[in-house]
Design a protein around this motif. Structure first.
Motif, PDB file in Angstrom:
ATOM      1  N   THR A  40      -8.892   1.029  -7.800  1.00  0.00           N
ATOM      2  CA  THR A  40      -8.945   2.301  -8.506  1.00  0.00           C
ATOM      3  C   THR A  40      -7.613   3.024  -8.430  1.00  0.00           C
ATOM      4  O   THR A  40      -7.135   3.574  -9.428  1.00  0.00           O
ATOM      5  CB  THR A  40     -10.053   3.187  -7.916  1.00  0.00           C
ATOM      6  OG1 THR A  40     -11.294   2.490  -7.991  1.00  0.00           O
ATOM      7  CG2 THR A  40     -10.163   4.501  -8.648  1.00  0.00           C
ATOM      8  N   MET A  41      -6.995   3.006  -7.262  1.00  0.00           N
ATOM      9  CA  MET A  41      -5.698   3.663  -7.093  1.00  0.00           C
ATOM     10  C   MET A  41      -4.646   3.002  -7.981  1.00  0.00           C
ATOM     11  O   MET A  41      -3.841   3.685  -8.622  1.00  0.00           O
ATOM     12  CB  MET A  41      -5.252   3.609  -5.637  1.00  0.00           C
ATOM     13  CG  MET A  41      -3.929   4.270  -5.373  1.00  0.00           C
ATOM     14  SD  MET A  41      -3.914   6.027  -5.678  1.00  0.00           S
ATOM     15  CE  MET A  41      -4.605   6.604  -4.164  1.00  0.00           C
ATOM     16  N   ASN A  42      -4.641   1.682  -8.048  1.00  0.00           N
ATOM     17  CA  ASN A  42      -3.681   0.970  -8.894  1.00  0.00           C
ATOM     18  C   ASN A  42      -3.885   1.300 -10.364  1.00  0.00           C
ATOM     19  O   ASN A  42      -2.914   1.520 -11.096  1.00  0.00           O
ATOM     20  CB  ASN A  42      -3.787  -0.535  -8.674  1.00  0.00           C
ATOM     21  CG  ASN A  42      -3.247  -0.957  -7.331  1.00  0.00           C
ATOM     22  OD1 ASN A  42      -2.451  -0.265  -6.722  1.00  0.00           O
ATOM     23  ND2 ASN A  42      -3.703  -2.105  -6.865  1.00  0.00           N
ATOM     24  N   VAL A  43      -5.137   1.356 -10.796  1.00  0.00           N
ATOM     25  CA  VAL A  43      -5.427   1.647 -12.200  1.00  0.00           C
ATOM     26  C   VAL A  43      -5.011   3.074 -12.551  1.00  0.00           C
ATOM     27  O   VAL A  43      -4.393   3.317 -13.595  1.00  0.00           O
ATOM     28  CB  VAL A  43      -6.928   1.418 -12.501  1.00  0.00           C
ATOM     29  CG1 VAL A  43      -7.315   1.981 -13.848  1.00  0.00           C
ATOM     30  CG2 VAL A  43      -7.260  -0.055 -12.425  1.00  0.00           C
ATOM     31  N   VAL A  44      -5.318   4.022 -11.693  1.00  0.00           N
ATOM     32  CA  VAL A  44      -4.972   5.418 -11.958  1.00  0.00           C
ATOM     33  C   VAL A  44      -3.459   5.596 -12.015  1.00  0.00           C
ATOM     34  O   VAL A  44      -2.925   6.224 -12.937  1.00  0.00           O
ATOM     35  CB  VAL A  44      -5.606   6.353 -10.902  1.00  0.00           C
ATOM     36  CG1 VAL A  44      -5.028   7.744 -10.974  1.00  0.00           C
ATOM     37  CG2 VAL A  44      -7.111   6.393 -11.075  1.00  0.00           C
ATOM     38  N   LEU A  45      -2.747   5.054 -11.034  1.00  0.00           N
ATOM     39  CA  LEU A  45      -1.292   5.211 -11.019  1.00  0.00           C
ATOM     40  C   LEU A  45      -0.625   4.477 -12.174  1.00  0.00           C
ATOM     41  O   LEU A  45       0.343   4.972 -12.753  1.00  0.00           O
ATOM     42  CB  LEU A  45      -0.727   4.765  -9.681  1.00  0.00           C
ATOM     43  CG  LEU A  45      -1.047   5.707  -8.525  1.00  0.00           C
ATOM     44  CD1 LEU A  45      -0.579   5.109  -7.214  1.00  0.00           C
ATOM     45  CD2 LEU A  45      -0.427   7.060  -8.741  1.00  0.00           C
ATOM     46  N   ALA A  46      -1.125   3.305 -12.525  1.00  0.00           N
ATOM     47  CA  ALA A  46      -0.562   2.578 -13.671  1.00  0.00           C
ATOM     48  C   ALA A  46      -0.804   3.344 -14.970  1.00  0.00           C
ATOM     49  O   ALA A  46       0.089   3.429 -15.824  1.00  0.00           O
ATOM     50  CB  ALA A  46      -1.163   1.183 -13.752  1.00  0.00           C
ATOM     51  N   LEU A  67       9.142  11.717 -12.313  1.00  0.00           N
ATOM     52  CA  LEU A  67       7.699  11.495 -12.199  1.00  0.00           C
ATOM     53  C   LEU A  67       7.381  10.021 -11.933  1.00  0.00           C
ATOM     54  O   LEU A  67       6.489   9.713 -11.135  1.00  0.00           O
ATOM     55  CB  LEU A  67       6.982  11.951 -13.473  1.00  0.00           C
ATOM     56  CG  LEU A  67       6.825  13.447 -13.658  1.00  0.00           C
ATOM     57  CD1 LEU A  67       6.175  13.740 -14.996  1.00  0.00           C
ATOM     58  CD2 LEU A  67       6.022  14.052 -12.545  1.00  0.00           C
ATOM     59  N   CYS A  68       8.093   9.126 -12.575  1.00  0.00           N
ATOM     60  CA  CYS A  68       7.856   7.695 -12.355  1.00  0.00           C
ATOM     61  C   CYS A  68       8.169   7.304 -10.914  1.00  0.00           C
ATOM     62  O   CYS A  68       7.449   6.511 -10.308  1.00  0.00           O
ATOM     63  CB  CYS A  68       8.666   6.869 -13.343  1.00  0.00           C
ATOM     64  SG  CYS A  68       8.139   7.064 -15.052  1.00  0.00           S
ATOM     65  N   VAL A  69       9.242   7.862 -10.348  1.00  0.00           N
ATOM     66  CA  VAL A  69       9.574   7.593  -8.949  1.00  0.00           C
ATOM     67  C   VAL A  69       8.475   8.135  -8.029  1.00  0.00           C
ATOM     68  O   VAL A  69       8.067   7.468  -7.072  1.00  0.00           O
ATOM     69  CB  VAL A  69      10.950   8.197  -8.586  1.00  0.00           C
ATOM     70  CG1 VAL A  69      11.198   8.172  -7.092  1.00  0.00           C
ATOM     71  CG2 VAL A  69      12.048   7.450  -9.322  1.00  0.00           C
ATOM     72  N   ILE A  70       7.963   9.314  -8.335  1.00  0.00           N
ATOM     73  CA  ILE A  70       6.874   9.889  -7.540  1.00  0.00           C
ATOM     74  C   ILE A  70       5.646   8.994  -7.599  1.00  0.00           C
ATOM     75  O   ILE A  70       4.995   8.746  -6.570  1.00  0.00           O
ATOM     76  CB  ILE A  70       6.539  11.317  -8.021  1.00  0.00           C
ATOM     77  CG1 ILE A  70       7.706  12.254  -7.769  1.00  0.00           C
ATOM     78  CG2 ILE A  70       5.267  11.845  -7.379  1.00  0.00           C
ATOM     79  CD1 ILE A  70       8.056  12.455  -6.320  1.00  0.00           C
ATOM     80  N   TYR A  71       5.309   8.479  -8.765  1.00  0.00           N
ATOM     81  CA  TYR A  71       4.150   7.579  -8.879  1.00  0.00           C
ATOM     82  C   TYR A  71       4.353   6.323  -8.031  1.00  0.00           C
ATOM     83  O   TYR A  71       3.423   5.860  -7.366  1.00  0.00           O
ATOM     84  CB  TYR A  71       3.905   7.156 -10.333  1.00  0.00           C
ATOM     85  CG  TYR A  71       3.585   8.288 -11.268  1.00  0.00           C
ATOM     86  CD1 TYR A  71       2.940   9.434 -10.825  1.00  0.00           C
ATOM     87  CD2 TYR A  71       3.938   8.214 -12.598  1.00  0.00           C
ATOM     88  CE1 TYR A  71       2.663  10.465 -11.691  1.00  0.00           C
ATOM     89  CE2 TYR A  71       3.653   9.243 -13.469  1.00  0.00           C
ATOM     90  CZ  TYR A  71       3.017  10.358 -13.008  1.00  0.00           C
ATOM     91  OH  TYR A  71       2.738  11.371 -13.877  1.00  0.00           O
ATOM     92  N   CYS A  72       5.550   5.766  -8.060  1.00  0.00           N
ATOM     93  CA  CYS A  72       5.822   4.565  -7.255  1.00  0.00           C
ATOM     94  C   CYS A  72       5.720   4.864  -5.760  1.00  0.00           C
ATOM     95  O   CYS A  72       5.180   4.054  -5.001  1.00  0.00           O
ATOM     96  CB  CYS A  72       7.201   4.010  -7.588  1.00  0.00           C
ATOM     97  SG  CYS A  72       7.308   3.308  -9.240  1.00  0.00           S
ATOM     98  N   LEU A  73       6.206   6.032  -5.343  1.00  0.00           N
ATOM     99  CA  LEU A  73       6.099   6.397  -3.929  1.00  0.00           C
ATOM    100  C   LEU A  73       4.639   6.603  -3.511  1.00  0.00           C
ATOM    101  O   LEU A  73       4.235   6.208  -2.412  1.00  0.00           O
ATOM    102  CB  LEU A  73       6.913   7.664  -3.651  1.00  0.00           C
ATOM    103  CG  LEU A  73       8.428   7.500  -3.728  1.00  0.00           C
ATOM    104  CD1 LEU A  73       9.108   8.848  -3.569  1.00  0.00           C
ATOM    105  CD2 LEU A  73       8.917   6.516  -2.684  1.00  0.00           C
ATOM    106  N   ILE A  74       3.844   7.193  -4.382  1.00  0.00           N
ATOM    107  CA  ILE A  74       2.412   7.360  -4.087  1.00  0.00           C
ATOM    108  C   ILE A  74       1.743   5.999  -3.970  1.00  0.00           C
ATOM    109  O   ILE A  74       0.928   5.764  -3.074  1.00  0.00           O
ATOM    110  CB  ILE A  74       1.731   8.219  -5.162  1.00  0.00           C
ATOM    111  CG1 ILE A  74       2.237   9.649  -5.096  1.00  0.00           C
ATOM    112  CG2 ILE A  74       0.215   8.191  -5.014  1.00  0.00           C
ATOM    113  CD1 ILE A  74       1.806  10.500  -6.269  1.00  0.00           C
TER     114      ILE A  74
END
Length: 113
Positions: free
Chosen positions: A60-66, A96-103
């Protein structure tokens, strides 16, 4: 998926699009900051009022972040095309993309440890 969760996800995507649009279109830096903070406070309020479970599966986390990453990039590309700007004229979407990758990295580390 519950209707309430779908509405929350759509509201988050619309809020994200609003912030990206503000950073692309407004020239006044003070107005950008004030409106971005207002959208962030509204999003934090909506998230705190929702019934988000404490534990989320890795899938779920992978799908949401992707989906957030794809949505952010697509929205920025469409805005850049509509405004006639270069795609790299605004660095906010890259931030924002960097923040998503860090999350995503943080979530993977939590689940392994």
């Amino acid at each position: 998926m519950k209707t309430r969760n779908i509405i929350l996800i759509i509201a988050c995507l619309v809020g994200l699009a609003a912030v990206i649009t503000m950073h692309d279109m407004f020239k006044n830096q003070n107005l950008r900051i004030v409106l971005s903070l207002a959208v962030a406070v509204a999003a934090a309020y909506l998230i705190s009022r929702s019934a988000i479970p404490k534990q989320v599966s890795a899938r779920t986390m992978n799908v949401v972040l992707a989906s957030l990453l794809v949505f952010t990039c697509a929205n920025h590309i469409l805005l850049s095309a509509a405004l006639g700007q270069s795609i790299f004229a605004n660095y906010f979407w890259g931030f924002l993309c960097v923040i998503y990758c860090l999350i995503w990295l943080r979530a993977r580390q939590d689940q392994k440890g």
